[in-house]
Enzyme design. Sequence first.
Site, PDB file in Angstrom:
ATOM      1  N   TYR A 141       0.819  -1.218   0.000  1.00 22.30           N
ATOM      2  CA  TYR A 141       0.000   0.000   0.000  1.00 22.30           C
ATOM      3  C   TYR A 141       0.851   1.266   0.000  1.00 22.30           C
ATOM      4  CZ  TYR A 141      -4.144  -2.862   0.998  1.00 22.30           C
ATOM      5  OH  TYR A 141      -5.158  -3.781   0.940  1.00 22.30           O
ATOM      6  N   LYS A 192       3.452 -15.427   2.025  1.00 25.93           N
ATOM      7  CA  LYS A 192       3.391 -16.140   0.750  1.00 25.93           C
ATOM      8  C   LYS A 192       4.850 -16.364   0.353  1.00 25.93           C
ATOM      9  CE  LYS A 192       0.915 -17.691  -2.737  1.00 25.93           C
ATOM     10  NZ  LYS A 192       0.151 -18.929  -2.642  1.00 25.93           N
ATOM     11  N   ASP A 224      -3.062 -18.155   1.173  1.00 23.60           N
ATOM     12  CA  ASP A 224      -4.209 -18.814   0.531  1.00 23.60           C
ATOM     13  C   ASP A 224      -4.771 -19.895   1.450  1.00 23.60           C
ATOM     14  OD1 ASP A 224      -1.678 -19.862   0.074  1.00 23.60           O
ATOM     15  OD2 ASP A 224      -2.138 -20.701  -1.881  1.00 23.60           O
ATOM     16  N   ASP A 248      -5.525  -6.983   5.520  1.00 23.02           N
ATOM     17  CA  ASP A 248      -6.732  -6.270   5.096  1.00 23.02           C
ATOM     18  C   ASP A 248      -7.796  -7.289   4.689  1.00 23.02           C
ATOM     19  OD1 ASP A 248      -8.449  -4.349   4.234  1.00 23.02           O
ATOM     20  OD2 ASP A 248      -7.191  -3.563   2.639  1.00 23.02           O
ATOM     21  N   ASP A 252     -11.291  -8.968   7.018  1.00 24.93           N
ATOM     22  CA  ASP A 252     -12.681  -8.863   6.539  1.00 24.93           C
ATOM     23  C   ASP A 252     -13.327 -10.241   6.525  1.00 24.93           C
ATOM     24  OD1 ASP A 252     -12.452  -6.148   6.136  1.00 24.93           O
ATOM     25  OD2 ASP A 252     -13.433  -6.185   4.182  1.00 24.93           O
TER      26      ASP A 252
END
Length: 360
Positions: A141, A192, A224, A248, A252
């Site tokens: 970001y 990852k 994942d 992020d 959620d």
Amino acid sequence: MTKKIAVLSGDGIGPEIVSEALKVLGCLESEFGLKIETEEALIGGAAYDAKGTPFPAETLAIAKEADSILLGAVGGPKWEPLDYSVRPERGLLGLRSELDLFANLRPAVLYPQLVNASTLKPEVVSGLDIMILRELTGGIYFGQPRGRRLNGKGEREGFNTLVYSESEIRRIAHVGFKIAQKRDKRLCSVDKANVLECTELWREVVIEVGKEYPDVTLSHMYVDNAAMQLVRNPKQFDVMLTDNLFGDILSDCAAMLTGSIGMLPSASMDQEGKGMYEPIHGSAPDITGKGIANPIATILSLGMMLRYSFGDMENADRVEKAVISALDLGFRTADIYSEGTQRIGTAEMGDAIVAALRKN
Ligand code: NAD
């Protein structure tokens, strides 16, 4: 001592839900002797409309001067056509990075009263209590270079940079291990590392830091798989430590395990414990102005502020208990409504929580 809170309501449902948190704050002041001063400031689309920037210098000054910040949400379709540099979200990202709020704590707790509001089976989610720790001021970001350009073939391309320094990883890892020490002493670091060099370094540094916390059991999971495991068997997690982008998304996902994104508070802290407190959801343009948004995530964010920034456990407990009492009485906003409960609006939920606060 009087504490100063900067109140940044923002856009969409932001002002609606922040008003309810301020009602709770008012009650703590009048009934329980809490001494607070508040100062409002503009952020996001509201700031852009009034000042031509989503992050006015005045807002930064007020936020810097305050002991703590309460934020609603920013963004909305009205500002989507704007250039990225002046989008409402830039205000939020600017605040996080200017104040160096690198540690984002996102508890995902399922209240027993809401077990039926989750889309998952009760046996999968009941008793759920996870802490997701997201790195907030680094990663993709913020990484440079970023942008859009024409490539050699004259085709448009977009690009962003995923970058973390060793010290950025180290400081968030320390926070993760310290939180785990106060909980069930299990930390799962999500990366990852099989395809991204940056997160390979993330894993290496987390392992190094872990040596200083022999009482905490460290495990690693690819993002994942972590997404899948959160839905398959979420109770296996205690603390999840992850980077800005993965955090992020995963938080959620965890939000839905608890019934609604409208239930989840968050804290973003700097090295000294100064924090910005906000619900994890956005400005919910689809329900703005309808009076149906759930204010609980914002009210619980206020509770986190009392606990983590002000060390006021007593009032923090009061707020959390009042939320539970209102749920016990069967009050539900539309997002957590289920048969046999009473559907109420945003302001009524704020009133119900204040009433419970007075009673408890
Ligand atoms: P969102 O979180 O605003 O909404 C997702 C869904 O959840 C919507 O259906 C919404 O109605 C519902 N919802 C969210 N909060 C709720 C609440 N308190 N009570 C009941 N229902 C609630 O996410 P989105 O729709 O992807 O984004 C909308 C805008 O918010 C975008 O501009 C986005 O950039 C911005 N955003 C801001 C933040 C922030 O301020 N921290 C976070 C995420 C998204």
